[in-house]
Design a protein around this motif. Sequence first.
Motif, short mmCIF file in Angstrom:
data_model
loop_
_atom_site.label_atom_id
_atom_site.label_comp_id
_atom_site.label_asym_id
_atom_site.label_seq_id
_atom_site.Cartn_x
_atom_site.Cartn_y
_atom_site.Cartn_z
N CYS A 5 0.83 -1.21 0.00
CA CYS A 5 0.00 0.00 0.00
C CYS A 5 0.86 1.26 0.00
O CYS A 5 0.51 2.26 -0.63
CB CYS A 5 -0.93 0.00 1.21
N ALA B 123 -8.27 -3.16 -0.01
CA ALA B 123 -9.28 -2.57 0.87
C ALA B 123 -10.31 -3.60 1.32
O ALA B 123 -11.02 -3.38 2.31
CB ALA B 123 -9.97 -1.40 0.16
N ASP B 124 -10.38 -4.71 0.61
CA ASP B 124 -11.31 -5.78 0.97
C ASP B 124 -10.55 -6.99 1.54
O ASP B 124 -11.06 -8.11 1.55
CB ASP B 124 -12.12 -6.20 -0.26
N ASP B 125 -9.34 -6.74 1.99
CA ASP B 125 -8.47 -7.80 2.51
C ASP B 125 -9.04 -8.39 3.80
O ASP B 125 -9.69 -7.68 4.59
CB ASP B 125 -7.08 -7.20 2.80
N TRP C 283 -7.31 -6.81 9.05
CA TRP C 283 -7.77 -5.45 9.33
C TRP C 283 -6.68 -4.39 9.12
O TRP C 283 -6.98 -3.28 8.66
CB TRP C 283 -8.33 -5.35 10.75
N ARG D 247 -6.51 -3.54 5.50
CA ARG D 247 -7.64 -2.68 5.11
C ARG D 247 -7.40 -1.23 5.54
O ARG D 247 -7.75 -0.30 4.80
CB ARG D 247 -8.94 -3.21 5.73
N GLU D 248 -6.82 -1.04 6.73
CA GLU D 248 -6.52 0.33 7.18
C GLU D 248 -5.52 0.99 6.24
O GLU D 248 -5.68 2.16 5.86
CB GLU D 248 -5.95 0.30 8.60
N GLY E 79 -7.15 1.91 3.02
CA GLY E 79 -7.98 3.10 3.17
C GLY E 79 -7.14 4.37 3.09
O GLY E 79 -7.54 5.36 2.46
N SER F 3 -19.76 -5.21 -0.42
CA SER F 3 -18.74 -5.41 0.61
C SER F 3 -18.72 -4.25 1.61
O SER F 3 -18.48 -3.10 1.24
CB SER F 3 -17.36 -5.53 -0.04
N ASN G 87 -16.48 -3.81 3.72
CA ASN G 87 -15.09 -3.35 3.78
C ASN G 87 -14.83 -2.24 2.76
O ASN G 87 -14.16 -1.25 3.06
CB ASN G 87 -14.13 -4.51 3.50
N LEU G 88 -15.36 -2.42 1.55
CA LEU G 88 -15.16 -1.41 0.51
C LEU G 88 -15.97 -0.15 0.80
O LEU G 88 -15.50 0.97 0.53
CB LEU G 88 -15.51 -1.98 -0.86
N ALA H 186 -14.04 1.65 3.21
CA ALA H 186 -12.85 2.23 2.58
C ALA H 186 -13.17 3.59 1.97
O ALA H 186 -12.32 4.49 1.96
CB ALA H 186 -12.29 1.28 1.52
#
Length: 308
Positions: free
Chosen positions: A91, A113-115, A118, A121-122, A125, A151, A153-154, A157
């Motif tokens: 990232c 971002a959909d990992d 956590w 994902r941060e 983002g 999702s 998560n997305l 994000a």
Amino acid sequence: MTPIPRTEEIGTVEEGPLAAVLAALARDDPSGVVAALDGQLHHGRPGSPAALRQQVGERLATALAEQSGRAARWIDALATSPSPTARQVACLLLASRYPEDPVGVLRTAELLADDPHWEVREAAGGLLGSLLDRDFDRIRGRLEVLRHTKSENLRRAVVLAVKYAARRDKPERVADLLRLLEPLLRDPEPYVRRNLGPSTIGDALLRVDPKETLKALKEWSRDRDQTVRWNVAMAFSSAIGSFHWPAAKSILERLAKGPEPLVRNAVAKAMRRSRQRYTEEVEETRLRWRKDDERAATAELVGPPKKR
């Protein structure tokens, strides 16, 4: 203020994890970098502290800056690694790769971002926030699509990207950022809304352009959807939001009448936070609410000030 990394966390160029990373970079060995990072302990598990990951990301970006093909290979190796630490470092590298390969970088950013992890994902983002800052119109258009994805998560994000792209030197963006967030105000998933009202709106957008943000909050406070009104109230429960009691008062007055426990609890939290700065004014309001049939239940949730 960014804390100064401790030498024992990252090592030096002569010894420790940083030295191992630099040696792997010299060998053109992505797996060696991953091994060096995962050879540490982070939160009691194999991994590495954020300070080391940041150092690695910066050094890799510098070393690979003029080598497009090599950079692409490293990013692919790190982004698809089974190691969450490697994916976080990816990232950090992807932002510098964006001018050469915007489509590929954005696609990878969305995957990360959909990992399932956590911390990845941060990091993703934050990456999307950097991309939104750099290429505002294009990335905003893509985020408008992602905010409707299945999702959570997305969708979250998108919220994080807005938070990280909110800058004091660019207050003219705030109206567009608020419009980008508006459909997400109804998102029922706690994972999304916990980062929306209290964090992205309350601590970021209210800081950058309070006038525009307060205008939107006032409008949203009349919405029939309880999740929308929860987000409005929670914006004033944040550190920055609690400074705006004079403007928040009329909004919270309206929300305090609502029958939903979700909204009442959010109003109570905002009141308690605001009372830390506006003690007499907020307490006077609470006492008045206790005598009001429509707001008495919310006043009870606020409770009296704690004795010191």
